[in-house]
Scaffold this active site. Structure first.
Site, short mmCIF file in Angstrom:
data_model
loop_
_atom_site.label_atom_id
_atom_site.label_comp_id
_atom_site.label_asym_id
_atom_site.label_seq_id
_atom_site.Cartn_x
_atom_site.Cartn_y
_atom_site.Cartn_z
N HIS A 285 0.86 -1.19 0.00
CA HIS A 285 0.00 0.00 0.00
C HIS A 285 0.89 1.24 0.00
O HIS A 285 1.38 1.67 1.03
CB HIS A 285 -0.89 -0.01 1.24
CG HIS A 285 -2.06 0.92 1.15
ND1 HIS A 285 -2.12 1.98 0.26
CD2 HIS A 285 -3.23 0.98 1.86
CE1 HIS A 285 -3.26 2.62 0.42
NE2 HIS A 285 -3.96 2.03 1.39
N HIS A 288 -2.72 6.87 -0.95
CA HIS A 288 -3.70 7.47 -0.05
C HIS A 288 -3.10 8.17 1.17
O HIS A 288 -3.74 8.25 2.23
CB HIS A 288 -4.73 6.43 0.40
CG HIS A 288 -5.43 5.76 -0.74
ND1 HIS A 288 -6.24 4.67 -0.58
CD2 HIS A 288 -5.42 6.03 -2.06
CE1 HIS A 288 -6.70 4.29 -1.76
NE2 HIS A 288 -6.22 5.11 -2.67
N TYR A 290 -0.55 7.37 3.16
CA TYR A 290 0.06 6.61 4.24
C TYR A 290 1.58 6.63 4.09
O TYR A 290 2.12 7.35 3.24
CB TYR A 290 -0.53 5.20 4.28
CG TYR A 290 -2.02 5.24 4.55
CD1 TYR A 290 -2.51 5.74 5.75
CD2 TYR A 290 -2.95 4.85 3.57
CE1 TYR A 290 -3.87 5.82 5.99
CE2 TYR A 290 -4.31 4.94 3.81
CZ TYR A 290 -4.77 5.43 5.02
OH TYR A 290 -6.11 5.54 5.26
#
Length: 509
Positions: A285, A288, A290
């Site tokens: 990931h 977004h 992070y």
């Protein structure tokens, strides 16, 4: 595979149907000769029968009891066979329908073109997007997770991506989210994986570290969250606390240069754990807002060491993670999610197009299973998707592997994107939350259940999580209601007939 299942079910159906006919015939015989006719005996005949029965010997009584018991057993056996027949008939019909629909969809619906992703042979391109649902307890997946993911493995050959899993105890930013760094977590996820594989589907584990998108309350000993910067996420973005209230995100601590390789190794160990649990691969990931995205975006990353400044330096953290994971589990099992054009969690860049193109060029060297990119029309979680002048075409053209797009897609959007070559795979989030059998509904072009946004991040193990009905369940509910209505109508008709008979008796009396 579906065709074989269908043929097997049809064979079982024929065998059970033959048994059912034989047993039902026997039931009819017993009803006629042992039970039903006694209702029409006169009272004198009944008395005679009772007197004759008292004169029978104990042996005869025992034999009659044994015969009655055998009759009772056969009747129950027939009922069980009938129920088994009904279930297999439903399974065969459902499997047959899926087989037929898949064949039709392969010709007419691009979402149902087969696709090879690494070692996974997908029968369709409708992917479950990674969705944080906040149902873990003590960062460990529960039995509800098994049910949730199994429900969404409704059509064999599908691909599911899990909710984000923390790679270490400092990686959390929400309560009730899972991890993949302890033995308990790995064992719990293994149950989910086994259940999904048993349904003939594939499942990828998403790995994350939230970085500064956290609060003191989620950090070990109440420490500051870590990030490439000391600057906190600004409003309107707010941290959600365990008590349901919101607060400003905590001011982070900038990672020391020597600490960064430690986090890289956390990602590597998490990937190893995912494979131990049986996952088909991992997704890093890097989107977004992070931790990884915080390194990528120059609106956040203000470092002056080898992890900040130039494009090369800002991309170094992600590329080191991918390199380590590839070395651990192999390129065909590694994938990455990016959101270069999104501003979620205050993640902005002065030149997102150049950032993404540079990064994609570097990622091409790793032969990823796929690249997963969020459509830029999805700007923030604070409002609905908004159309922009940007799209993913330049990134899709730059990437040499399979390209997965996400962000507010409908069935028709997905079909068009695949047909035009804009994307190879489409991941769906909210629609998959409320429609556990979404691929089947897309194949049928069926009505979709509406989702309840208020239960997206609640912590109940059922409500808003595993209680959305499938098409099969809706059909069963409809059938039950129809049977109830028929039974009620029959009762009314019987009651009306009784009143009519009493009325006639009174008139003739």
């Amino acid at each position: 595979m579906n065709l074989c299942c269908w043929k097997s079910s049809k064979i079982q159906l024929l065998v059970l149907e033959t048994k059912r006919w034989e047993l039902e015939a026997e039931i009819r015989f017993h009803r006629i000769h042992c039970g039903v006719r006694t209702n029409y005996l006169t009272s004198s005949r009944k008395k005679q029968v009772e007197e004759e029965a008292e004169e029978e010997s104990m042996d005869t009584t025992s034999a009659a009891a044994a015969a009655a018991s055998e009759q009772h057993r056969r009747i129950h056996q027939a009922a069980a066979a009938s129920e088994q027949h009904r279930k297999i008939h439903q399974a065969a019909a459902a499997t047959s329908s899926i087989c037929d629909l898949t064949e039709i969809a392969t010709k007419h619906n691009p979402l149902f073109w087969s696709c090879e992703v690494g070692s996974m042979n997908l029968s369709h391109r409708v992917v479950l997007a990674p969705l944080t649902r906040c149902r873990a307890l003590d960062s460990v997946p529960q039995a509800a997770h098994v049910e949730y993911y199994t429900q969404r493995a409704a059509v064999p050959g599908g691909l599911l991506i899990t909710e984000a899993n923390a790679v270490g105890p400092e990686a959390f930013g929400l309560c009730h989210t899972p991890g993949i760094y302890t033995e308990d977590q790995v064992e719990a996820w293994a149950k989910v994986v086994d259940a999904v594989h048993a349904k003939g589907c594939f499942i990828i584990c998403q790995l994350w570290h939230v970085g500064r998108a956290s609060h003191f309350c989620y950090q070990p000993d109440g420490a500051a969250p870590v990030s490439p910067t000391r600057n906190a996420i600004k409003r309107p973005f707010l941290a959600k606390l365990p008590n349901g209230q919101v607060d400003d995100y905590s001011e982070p601590r900038a990672l020391a240069t020597q600490e960064i390789p430690v986090i890289v190794q956390q990602f590597r160990r998490a990937a190893r754990n995912a494979i131990i649990a049986g996952f088909d691969g991992v997704e890093v990931h890097a989107a977004h807002g992070y931790l990884v995205d915080q390194f990528l975006k120059d609106g956040i990353n203000d470092r002056i060491d080898q992890y900040g400044g130039s494009l090369e330096n800002r991309c170094r953290f992600l590329l080191e993670i991918v390199e380590q994971i590839n070395a651990e589990i192999g390129a065909g099992r590694t994938s990455v999610r990016l959101s270069p054009l999104m501003d979620h969690n205050d993640a902005v860049d002065s030149n997102p197009a150049d950032l993404a193109l540079y990064l994609i060029k570097k990622l091409n060297d790793f032969k990823l299973a796929y690249l997963h990119v969020t459509e830029p029309r999805f700007h923030t979680v604070l409002g609905p998707a908004k159309e922009t002048d940007h799209n993913l075409q330049i990134y899709r053209d730059a990437f040499h592997g399979l390209f997965m797009a996400t962000g507010g897609y409908t069935r028709e959007d997905g079909m068009l994107a695949i047909r035009r070559g804009y994307a190879d795979l489409i991941s769906y989030g909210r629609l998959f939350i409320s429609n556990p059998d979404l691929p089947l509904r897309f194949a049928l072009n069926s009505t979709l259940n509406k989702y309840d946004r208020s239960t997206f991040y609640t912590h109940g193990q059922r409500s808003g999580y595993t209680d959305y009905p499938s098409l099969f369940q809706l059909q069963q509910q409809q059938q039950y209601l129809e049977e109830e209505e028929e039974e009620e109508a029959s009762c009314h008709a019987t009651a009306d007939h009784g009143r009519f008979v009493r009325s006639v008796t009174v008139d003739h009396g």
